[in-house]
Scaffold this motif. Structure first.
Motif, PDB file in Angstrom:
ATOM      1  N   ARG A 235      -5.719   4.022  -7.638  1.00 22.43           N
ATOM      2  CA  ARG A 235      -5.742   3.191  -8.838  1.00 22.43           C
ATOM      3  C   ARG A 235      -4.792   3.700  -9.920  1.00 22.43           C
ATOM      4  NH1 ARG A 235      -7.296  -1.638 -11.489  1.00 22.43           N
ATOM      5  NH2 ARG A 235      -7.088  -1.168 -13.702  1.00 22.43           N
ATOM      6  N   ALA A 236      -4.709   5.007 -10.096  1.00 20.23           N
ATOM      7  CA  ALA A 236      -4.139   5.566 -11.315  1.00 20.23           C
ATOM      8  C   ALA A 236      -2.632   5.350 -11.457  1.00 20.23           C
ATOM      9  CB  ALA A 236      -4.449   7.064 -11.384  1.00 20.23           C
ATOM     10  N   TYR A 237      -1.909   5.404 -10.362  1.00 21.25           N
ATOM     11  CA  TYR A 237      -0.446   5.460 -10.464  1.00 21.25           C
ATOM     12  C   TYR A 237       0.189   4.091 -10.683  1.00 21.25           C
ATOM     13  CZ  TYR A 237      -0.371  10.395  -9.368  1.00 21.25           C
ATOM     14  OH  TYR A 237      -0.540  11.761  -9.435  1.00 21.25           O
ATOM     15  N   ARG A 238       1.278   4.078 -11.420  1.00 26.76           N
ATOM     16  CA  ARG A 238       2.019   2.841 -11.651  1.00 26.76           C
ATOM     17  C   ARG A 238       2.575   2.283 -10.334  1.00 26.76           C
ATOM     18  NH1 ARG A 238       5.094  -0.138 -15.465  1.00 26.76           N
ATOM     19  NH2 ARG A 238       3.324   0.327 -16.850  1.00 26.76           N
ATOM     20  N   VAL A 239       2.996   3.170  -9.433  1.00 26.05           N
ATOM     21  CA  VAL A 239       3.513   2.738  -8.126  1.00 26.05           C
ATOM     22  C   VAL A 239       2.780   3.512  -7.038  1.00 26.05           C
ATOM     23  CG1 VAL A 239       5.528   2.531  -6.616  1.00 26.05           C
ATOM     24  CG2 VAL A 239       5.798   2.299  -9.107  1.00 26.05           C
ATOM     25  N   GLY A 250       5.618  -4.287  11.368  1.00 26.22           N
ATOM     26  CA  GLY A 250       5.285  -5.687  11.584  1.00 26.22           C
ATOM     27  C   GLY A 250       3.832  -6.015  11.344  1.00 26.22           C
ATOM     28  N   ALA A 251       3.010  -5.010  11.069  1.00 25.16           N
ATOM     29  CA  ALA A 251       1.567  -5.226  10.929  1.00 25.16           C
ATOM     30  C   ALA A 251       1.082  -4.708   9.575  1.00 25.16           C
ATOM     31  CB  ALA A 251       0.827  -4.551  12.091  1.00 25.16           C
ATOM     32  N   HIS A 252       0.124  -3.787   9.579  1.00 23.12           N
ATOM     33  CA  HIS A 252      -0.420  -3.214   8.353  1.00 23.12           C
ATOM     34  C   HIS A 252      -1.076  -1.892   8.714  1.00 23.12           C
ATOM     35  CE1 HIS A 252      -4.027  -5.081  10.090  1.00 23.12           C
ATOM     36  NE2 HIS A 252      -4.764  -4.300   9.305  1.00 23.12           N
ATOM     37  N   ASN A 253      -1.610  -1.195   7.709  1.00 26.55           N
ATOM     38  CA  ASN A 253      -2.348   0.043   7.951  1.00 26.55           C
ATOM     39  C   ASN A 253      -3.550   0.107   7.002  1.00 26.55           C
ATOM     40  OD1 ASN A 253      -1.227   0.758   5.468  1.00 26.55           O
ATOM     41  ND2 ASN A 253       0.211   2.229   6.325  1.00 26.55           N
ATOM     42  N   MET A 254      -4.243   1.234   6.980  1.00 28.30           N
ATOM     43  CA  MET A 254      -5.445   1.330   6.145  1.00 28.30           C
ATOM     44  C   MET A 254      -5.130   1.161   4.660  1.00 28.30           C
ATOM     45  SD  MET A 254      -7.612   4.374   7.972  1.00 28.30           S
ATOM     46  CE  MET A 254      -8.200   4.205   9.665  1.00 28.30           C
ATOM     47  N   ARG A 255      -4.017   1.747   4.207  1.00 27.09           N
ATOM     48  CA  ARG A 255      -3.664   1.655   2.788  1.00 27.09           C
ATOM     49  C   ARG A 255      -3.380   0.219   2.371  1.00 27.09           C
ATOM     50  NH1 ARG A 255      -5.573   5.973   2.931  1.00 27.09           N
ATOM     51  NH2 ARG A 255      -4.545   7.983   2.518  1.00 27.09           N
ATOM     52  N   SER A 256      -3.034  -0.637   3.336  1.00 28.67           N
ATOM     53  CA  SER A 256      -2.728  -2.025   3.016  1.00 28.67           C
ATOM     54  C   SER A 256      -3.887  -2.717   2.309  1.00 28.67           C
ATOM     55  CB  SER A 256      -2.376  -2.797   4.290  1.00 28.67           C
ATOM     56  OG  SER A 256      -1.280  -2.208   4.949  1.00 28.67           O
ATOM     57  N   PHE A 257      -5.115  -2.276   2.580  1.00 25.48           N
ATOM     58  CA  PHE A 257      -6.293  -2.846   1.930  1.00 25.48           C
ATOM     59  C   PHE A 257      -6.877  -1.920   0.867  1.00 25.48           C
ATOM     60  CE2 PHE A 257      -6.097  -5.017   6.029  1.00 25.48           C
ATOM     61  CZ  PHE A 257      -6.159  -6.336   5.614  1.00 25.48           C
ATOM     62  N   GLU A 258      -6.763  -0.611   1.076  1.00 28.57           N
ATOM     63  CA  GLU A 258      -7.377   0.331   0.134  1.00 28.57           C
ATOM     64  C   GLU A 258      -6.686   0.308  -1.223  1.00 28.57           C
ATOM     65  OE1 GLU A 258      -8.860   3.544   3.534  1.00 28.57           O
ATOM     66  OE2 GLU A 258      -6.882   3.715   2.607  1.00 28.57           O
ATOM     67  N   VAL A 259      -5.357   0.207  -1.236  1.00 29.41           N
ATOM     68  CA  VAL A 259      -4.635   0.204  -2.518  1.00 29.41           C
ATOM     69  C   VAL A 259      -4.958  -1.045  -3.343  1.00 29.41           C
ATOM     70  CG1 VAL A 259      -2.386   0.254  -3.640  1.00 29.41           C
ATOM     71  CG2 VAL A 259      -2.798   1.694  -1.635  1.00 29.41           C
ATOM     72  N   PRO A 260      -4.806  -2.265  -2.811  1.00 31.96           N
ATOM     73  CA  PRO A 260      -5.153  -3.439  -3.615  1.00 31.96           C
ATOM     74  C   PRO A 260      -6.620  -3.476  -4.027  1.00 31.96           C
ATOM     75  CG  PRO A 260      -3.783  -4.069  -1.755  1.00 31.96           C
ATOM     76  CD  PRO A 260      -4.185  -2.640  -1.515  1.00 31.96           C
ATOM     77  N   GLY A 264      -4.663  -1.165  -7.274  1.00 33.00           N
ATOM     78  CA  GLY A 264      -3.439  -0.385  -7.280  1.00 33.00           C
ATOM     79  C   GLY A 264      -2.211  -1.269  -7.155  1.00 33.00           C
ATOM     80  N   VAL A 265      -1.086  -0.720  -7.563  1.00 31.28           N
ATOM     81  CA  VAL A 265       0.191  -1.437  -7.496  1.00 31.28           C
ATOM     82  C   VAL A 265       0.883  -0.991  -6.207  1.00 31.28           C
ATOM     83  CG1 VAL A 265       2.372  -1.918  -8.664  1.00 31.28           C
ATOM     84  CG2 VAL A 265       0.310  -1.458 -10.006  1.00 31.28           C
ATOM     85  N   MET A 266       0.688  -1.747  -5.137  1.00 28.87           N
ATOM     86  CA  MET A 266       1.170  -1.327  -3.826  1.00 28.87           C
ATOM     87  C   MET A 266       2.616  -1.744  -3.592  1.00 28.87           C
ATOM     88  SD  MET A 266      -0.467  -1.848  -0.009  1.00 28.87           S
ATOM     89  CE  MET A 266      -0.245  -3.643   0.079  1.00 28.87           C
ATOM     90  N   LEU A 267       3.447  -0.751  -3.282  1.00 25.87           N
ATOM     91  CA  LEU A 267       4.826  -0.971  -2.855  1.00 25.87           C
ATOM     92  C   LEU A 267       4.875  -0.621  -1.377  1.00 25.87           C
ATOM     93  CD1 LEU A 267       7.812  -1.576  -3.466  1.00 25.87           C
ATOM     94  CD2 LEU A 267       8.079   0.831  -4.150  1.00 25.87           C
ATOM     95  N   ALA A 268       5.057  -1.629  -0.529  1.00 28.01           N
ATOM     96  CA  ALA A 268       4.843  -1.458   0.907  1.00 28.01           C
ATOM     97  C   ALA A 268       5.922  -2.173   1.710  1.00 28.01           C
ATOM     98  CB  ALA A 268       3.469  -2.020   1.288  1.00 28.01           C
ATOM     99  N   PRO A 269       6.083  -1.813   2.981  1.00 31.10           N
ATOM    100  CA  PRO A 269       7.063  -2.504   3.826  1.00 31.10           C
ATOM    101  C   PRO A 269       6.703  -3.973   4.006  1.00 31.10           C
ATOM    102  CG  PRO A 269       6.357  -0.433   4.842  1.00 31.10           C
ATOM    103  CD  PRO A 269       5.431  -0.686   3.687  1.00 31.10           C
ATOM    104  N   ALA A 270       7.698  -4.807   4.003  1.00 29.63           N
ATOM    105  CA  ALA A 270       7.479  -6.226   4.283  1.00 29.63           C
ATOM    106  C   ALA A 270       7.073  -6.392   5.740  1.00 29.63           C
ATOM    107  CB  ALA A 270       8.756  -7.015   4.010  1.00 29.63           C
ATOM    108  N   SER A 271       6.087  -7.240   5.976  1.00 32.43           N
ATOM    109  CA  SER A 271       5.652  -7.545   7.338  1.00 32.43           C
ATOM    110  C   SER A 271       4.908  -8.874   7.312  1.00 32.43           C
ATOM    111  CB  SER A 271       4.735  -6.448   7.890  1.00 32.43           C
ATOM    112  OG  SER A 271       3.423  -6.559   7.364  1.00 32.43           O
ATOM    113  N   PRO A 272       4.871  -9.591   8.433  1.00 29.51           N
ATOM    114  CA  PRO A 272       4.136 -10.861   8.449  1.00 29.51           C
ATOM    115  C   PRO A 272       2.669 -10.693   8.068  1.00 29.51           C
ATOM    116  CG  PRO A 272       5.579 -10.696  10.360  1.00 29.51           C
ATOM    117  CD  PRO A 272       5.612  -9.361   9.687  1.00 29.51           C
TER     118      PRO A 272
END
Length: 343
Positions: A235-239, A250-260, A264-272
């Protein structure tokens, strides 16, 4: 439903998220602690020596214990997570004894990027399960290409931050830096070095980063953020940077849901899959390549407080209303497992 299920004594593990949720749904969960959770001697140092010199000794104990638990408890279904220490012959014996067996693999069953990601037992055992669950549609397709008759299901990752937990972190003071939470590998070191070298202030949380501190180009290193400590950091960090392992592409990982979920402000790889779960630009920010990542990190650090707060609010709202909590994932899993057990 009575489940004999992989378990862990370490906080923040996927097995424990599902065990808690399934118990609340009325399941009887019987824990199976694998080789990694078992000490053969009281002294930790001696136990580590056994891990390195005689790992088969622990695996044999884990396999025998699983067989004994199955015979004692007669579960409706046995649910293993990855199954690195379970031998194919043990699975065959369980099937001969009349047990239905499921596997959930949070990595890739055939491509093992690191020692803890998989082994030959994992790959050789895939077809021995009654159902194989994976988080990725791509991986599910690769499994079906090898084992066309195997039932394969997709069960995405999720989060475990309820409204009360979110309320406790929503008012945290923002840290005007980029952050990465995870374990090191060569690709991650290169990425974080590039980010830091481009003038983006970076903090890193996790085990094993101290030996890379020179290579990180000025990034600050902190202990691992696990269990109750994870969501406040997300939560705390700007990025909050999300970096894929090779099997996540091409998929996602655990942080894909935990950060939002933490707002949190998630900066992540583009994937479908990312773009299906969270809207690009409104609920998360996606990048394609290192240069794009650096540019978007700098842009996020330069944005106004209210614009960032709007993204945080939308990310949390999407997480809360879209069925991304592990209680929702557990309901979906239970429907699959119940169907397998009944069949």
């Amino acid at each position: 439903m009575r489940l004999l299920m992989s378990a862990s004594r370490q906080s923040g593990r996927l097995t424990e998220s599902y065990a808690r949720a399934l118990t609340r749904l009325g399941c009887e969960v019987i824990p199976h602690y694998g080789a990694a959770e078992t000490r053969l001697v009281a002294h930790a140092g001696a136990d580590k020596i056994i891990n390195r010199t005689a790992p088969a000794l622990k695996r044999r104990g884990s396999n025998n214990r699983l067989l004994a638990q199955a015979r004692k408890h007669r579960p409706d279904l046995i649910w293993l997570f990855k199954g690195m220490d379970i031998q194919p012959r043990t699975l065959r014996q369980l099937r001969e004894d009349g047990h239905k067996i499921a596997c959930l693999n949070a990595d890739h069953p055939f491509e093992h990027y690191a020692r803890g990601a998989g082994n030959r037992s994992v790959a050789d055992a895939v077809a021995l399960y009654d159902v194989y669950l994976t988080y990725s549609a791509r991986i599910a397709g690769e499994i079906k290409a090898r084992h066309a008759r195997l039932r394969t299901e997709i069960l995405p990752f999720g989060h475990e931050l309820d409204d009360a937990g979110f309320a406790n972190i929503a008012g945290m003071k923002e840290v005007q830096r980029a952050c990465f939470v995870g374990t090191p590998d060569a690709a991650r070191v290169r990425t974080l070095r590039a980010l830091s070298g481009a003038g983006v202030p970076v903090d890193v949380y996790g085990h094993g980063w101290a030996r890379h501190w020179r290579a990180l180009g000025g990034a600050r290193i902190f202990p691992a953020a696990e269990g109750e400590d994870l969501y406040p950091v997300l939560r705390a960090y700007r990025v909050q940077l999300n970096l894929f392992r090779p099997h996540n592409v091409g998929a996602h990982n655990m942080r894909s849901f935990e950060v939002p979920a933490a707002g949190g402000v998630m900066l992540a790889p583009a994937s479908p899959e990312h773009e299906r779960f969270f809207e690009d630009g409104g609920e998360a920010i996606y990048f394609s390549g290192e240069r794009d990542m650096i540019g978007k990190a700098k842009a996020l650090l330069a944005k106004g407080v209210w614009e960032i707060q709007r993204l945080r609010n939308r990310a949390r709202r999407r997480s809360a209303v879209s069925g991304y909590h592990y209680r929702d994932r557990a309901r979906a899993a239970l429907a699959i497992l119940s169907d397998v057990a009944a069949g």
